[in-house]
Design an enzyme around this catalytic site. Structure first.
Site, PDB file in Angstrom:
ATOM      1  N   ARG A 238       0.855  -1.179   0.000  1.00  0.00           N
ATOM      2  CA  ARG A 238       0.000   0.000   0.000  1.00  0.00           C
ATOM      3  C   ARG A 238       0.896   1.236   0.000  1.00  0.00           C
ATOM      4  O   ARG A 238       1.950   1.245   0.657  1.00  0.00           O
ATOM      5  CB  ARG A 238      -0.892   0.043   1.257  1.00  0.00           C
ATOM      6  CG  ARG A 238      -2.053  -0.928   1.249  1.00  0.00           C
ATOM      7  CD  ARG A 238      -3.123  -0.557   0.208  1.00  0.00           C
ATOM      8  NE  ARG A 238      -4.287  -1.423   0.267  1.00  0.00           N
ATOM      9  CZ  ARG A 238      -4.446  -2.541  -0.440  1.00  0.00           C
ATOM     10  NH1 ARG A 238      -3.503  -2.937  -1.277  1.00  0.00           N
ATOM     11  NH2 ARG A 238      -5.563  -3.248  -0.332  1.00  0.00           N
ATOM     12  N   GLU A 267      -4.573   7.224  -4.767  1.00  0.00           N
ATOM     13  CA  GLU A 267      -4.886   6.487  -5.996  1.00  0.00           C
ATOM     14  C   GLU A 267      -6.255   6.894  -6.512  1.00  0.00           C
ATOM     15  O   GLU A 267      -7.168   7.059  -5.698  1.00  0.00           O
ATOM     16  CB  GLU A 267      -4.867   4.974  -5.721  1.00  0.00           C
ATOM     17  CG  GLU A 267      -3.475   4.484  -5.414  1.00  0.00           C
ATOM     18  CD  GLU A 267      -3.377   2.977  -5.197  1.00  0.00           C
ATOM     19  OE1 GLU A 267      -4.355   2.262  -5.448  1.00  0.00           O
ATOM     20  OE2 GLU A 267      -2.305   2.517  -4.775  1.00  0.00           O
ATOM     21  N   HIS A 286      -1.832  -0.132  -9.702  1.00  0.00           N
ATOM     22  CA  HIS A 286      -2.344  -1.126  -8.746  1.00  0.00           C
ATOM     23  C   HIS A 286      -2.842  -2.377  -9.483  1.00  0.00           C
ATOM     24  O   HIS A 286      -4.019  -2.751  -9.396  1.00  0.00           O
ATOM     25  CB  HIS A 286      -3.473  -0.508  -7.895  1.00  0.00           C
ATOM     26  CG  HIS A 286      -3.656  -1.184  -6.561  1.00  0.00           C
ATOM     27  ND1 HIS A 286      -4.000  -0.503  -5.422  1.00  0.00           N
ATOM     28  CD2 HIS A 286      -3.534  -2.476  -6.184  1.00  0.00           C
ATOM     29  CE1 HIS A 286      -4.098  -1.356  -4.407  1.00  0.00           C
ATOM     30  NE2 HIS A 286      -3.810  -2.564  -4.854  1.00  0.00           N
TER      31      HIS A 286
HETATM   32  C1  GLV Z   1      -5.147  -5.681  -3.509  1.00  0.00           C
HETATM   33  O1  GLV Z   1      -4.438  -4.738  -3.373  1.00  0.00           O
HETATM   34  C2  GLV Z   1      -5.865  -6.315  -2.437  1.00  0.00           C
HETATM   35  O2  GLV Z   1      -5.784  -5.838  -1.286  1.00  0.00           O
HETATM   36  O3  GLV Z   1      -6.565  -7.299  -2.712  1.00  0.00           O
END
Ligand code: GLV
Length: 327
Positions: A238, A267, A286
């Site tokens: 993250r 984001e 992401h």
């Molecule tokens: C992706 O980032 C998730 O947390 O599944």
């Protein structure tokens, strides 16, 4: 026939939404303006379940959802949920662990290779017509095989990364985690390390911890200053877990050699984020869990969790396990 109402938002696969529609009155929000959207607020008032990716579930939102029973995240991370507040109100929260493990690990290996061999940068070089003679040293990358990878956070995704690095690339694996994991040490020759040693010794530093107040900006100026000058930093976790300004400084001052970021503090990333201007950073939107196959698997699992919760049964992936469940 009375059907309970369910809000589905953003990434829930269409096939799974269709299945849910047979049993529930599903209202789908692909783009929504959160609590500024009157339609969304109205739906909250009547909804028993919410399923989707990264909806910020706050006290304010919960105040608008008086009959909500369950929030089913289509993600393993659940930093978008106020778990304490959900628990206080006896609302179930679930996530989708395990199904995405190999998919995310594949993406992290992609980032390791992309940065070390400078693949996106050299792709731009070729497409821009700059490849006019045999490749010069200034465009050479670094080897991946037999190098040392330091994995911070040894959950199942960390394990899947360790497996690939050990079995596929003959790498030495160091790891830092809250607890030691004997199986990783036995199967992948991984060495349990403190954070300082890991940062000093790794050629690739891979961050794979969940976001929490304890991990906020855990990789910052101090951490980058301990890394090798040739080190490559990979964030597959993250954005909140790192200090982006400190990373920018570390990259521009050549304190470390490169980075790959699949996640950002904000984001979608702000197009003015200075990191986007650097050639030695691979930036991704992401993509960790984002494959066609995995989207379906995660949506299916999230739907199973949702259905259990709506029946007042205990979902397999219940996060707030201390809440009261009638069945
Ligand atoms: C992706 O980032 C998730 O947390 O599944």
């Amino acid at each position: 026939m009375f059907m309970e109402k369910v809000i589905a938002y953003t990434r829930v696969s269409e096939a799974v939404r269709k299945k849910l529609q047979e049993k529930y009155d599903v209202i789908y929000f692909e783009n929504y303006e959160y609590l500024n959207d009157p339609k969304f607020v109205q739906a909250l008032k009547e909804t028993s379940g919410i399923i989707g990716l990264e909806l910020k579930v706050t006290k304010e939102l919960l105040d608008l959802a008086p009959i909500l029973k369950i929030v089913s995240n289509v993600s393993v991370g659940y930093d978008n949920l106020d778990i304490e507040e959900l628990t206080k109100r006896n609302i179930m929260a679930t996530n989708t662990p395990e199904v995405l493990t190999n998919t995310v690990a594949d993406a992290v290996l992609g980032m390791i290779l992309a940065t070390a061999r400078r693949i996106p940068e050299l792709d731009r070089f070729v497409k821009n017509g700059e490849w006019k003679q045999y490749l010069q040293l200034e465009h050479f990358g670094l080897d991946v095989h037999k190098k040392t990878v330091g994995i911070i956070g040894m959950g199942s995704i960390g394990e899947a990364i360790a497996k690939r690095c050990h079995a596929g690339f003959d790498m030495n694996v160091l790891y830092y985690n809250r607890s030691r994991k004997q199986n990783i040490e036995d199967e992948f020759n991984a060495i349990y390390s403190n954070l300082d040693d890991l940062l000093k010794r790794s050629d690739f530093v891979v961050l794979m911890v969940p976001a929490s107040p304890q991990t906020e900006k855990m990789i910052g100026k101090e951490a980058f200053s301990q890394m090798k000058k040739t080190a490559i930093f990979i964030n597959g976790s993250r954005g909140q877990n790192i200090d982006e300004n400190a990373l920018y400084d570390a990259l521009t001052s050549k304190q470390i050699s490169a980075a790959a970021l699949d996640v950002f503090d904000i984001e979608p990333v702000d197009s003015n984020n200075p990191l986007l201007k650097l050639d030695n950073v691979v930036t991704l939107p992401h993509i960790g869990a984002a494959t066609i196959e995995n989207e379906l698997a995660m949506s299916n699992l999230a739907a199973k969790n949702l259905e259990a919760g709506l029946k007042n049964e205990r979902p397999v992936n219940l996060i707030n396990t201390d809440i009261f469940i009638t069945k």
